[in-house]
Scaffold this active site. Sequence first.
Site, short mmCIF file in Angstrom:
data_model
loop_
_atom_site.label_atom_id
_atom_site.label_comp_id
_atom_site.label_asym_id
_atom_site.label_seq_id
_atom_site.Cartn_x
_atom_site.Cartn_y
_atom_site.Cartn_z
N GLU A 42 9.07 -1.10 -7.46
CA GLU A 42 8.04 -0.05 -7.30
C GLU A 42 8.70 1.26 -6.89
O GLU A 42 9.62 1.26 -6.08
CB GLU A 42 7.05 -0.52 -6.22
CG GLU A 42 5.81 0.31 -6.12
CD GLU A 42 4.79 -0.27 -5.12
OE1 GLU A 42 4.52 -1.49 -5.15
OE2 GLU A 42 4.29 0.50 -4.29
N ASP A 85 7.38 4.84 -5.44
CA ASP A 85 6.13 5.34 -4.86
C ASP A 85 6.12 6.78 -4.43
O ASP A 85 7.04 7.22 -3.74
CB ASP A 85 5.93 4.63 -3.50
CG ASP A 85 5.19 3.35 -3.61
OD1 ASP A 85 4.34 3.25 -4.48
OD2 ASP A 85 5.48 2.46 -2.79
N GLU A 143 3.02 8.84 -2.32
CA GLU A 143 1.65 8.77 -1.78
C GLU A 143 1.39 10.04 -1.00
O GLU A 143 2.24 10.48 -0.23
CB GLU A 143 1.50 7.59 -0.82
CG GLU A 143 1.52 6.26 -1.49
CD GLU A 143 1.29 5.11 -0.51
OE1 GLU A 143 1.02 5.34 0.69
OE2 GLU A 143 1.38 3.96 -0.97
#
Length: 284
Positions: A103, A105, A107
């Site tokens: 993953e 990421d 955010e």
Amino acid sequence: MAKLATPSLIIVIVVLACMISAAFGVADLYRNIDVTWGDGRGKILNNGQLLTLSLDKTSGSGLQSKSQYLFGKIDMQLKLVPGNSAGTVTTYYLSSQGPTHDEIDMEFLGNVTGQPYTLHTNVFSQGKGGREQQFRLWFDPTADFHTYSILWNPQSIIFSVDRTPIREFKNRESIGVAFPNKQPMRVYSSLWDAEDWATQGGRVKTDWSKAPFTAAYRNYNADACVWARGKSSCRGATWMNQQLDATSYKRMQWVQKNYMIYNYCTDFQRFPQGLPKECTASKF
Ligand SMILES: *[C@@H]1O[C@H](CO)[C@@H](O)[C@H](O)[C@H]1NC(C)=O
């Protein structure tokens, strides 16, 4: 003659522009993205040029790319929830499936009006994450669209904001650090509520009287190797060997010096037995 030429020339230019944008898959969200959850809270608008996700007390919403990729250069423009966005989280990430997933990421953690968003980043390889770095942005991410990019090739993962690199995660397989390079990933984004922890450590809750909260997306561009039936096919892929040059490396250092607010690689309290291996590897 000249009078006739002008309108037909305009038509030719318009047609060409449409063909070019279609060929590059730019601005066609219908073709590249599925809204996957949120019961109508995620919408593709303006002929596929704009997408909005929204969040209210009942639900958030989310999207994913139609294709899976094994390496790529992914760009998306986002305009985040304005005003009091405390408790909201807008995610934008690449992820594979399964228990040992990879993953990459980004955010965006909302905040009360006038206080800065936090851009939280992480990299999971074969199920192992814990590699957080957090940043402030040098602009108001709610006032306009900005480009957030992930370059993922066999040598490194580079996170960029408006073309300025903010983080690099290098392939350190040579010293035993797993690197995402075997599992195809999809692009995902979602807007949801995390008032228990997102803003100022969970002290500030979501103000539901301001709902629905809305984030907007445009110009999705995946210059990537598409994974289908067990193999990936790439076109061009000039980014496949791309590395940070000296100038972009300097710009990344500028961001990290001035805007980085958390780095797992300097969190000695968290790793009393010693920092993760990739943190102490040489920079080059
Ligand atoms: C919100 O603003 C406060 C005060 O400026 C800051 O400490 C915090 O890091 C900001 N971001 C989040 C996600 O809480």
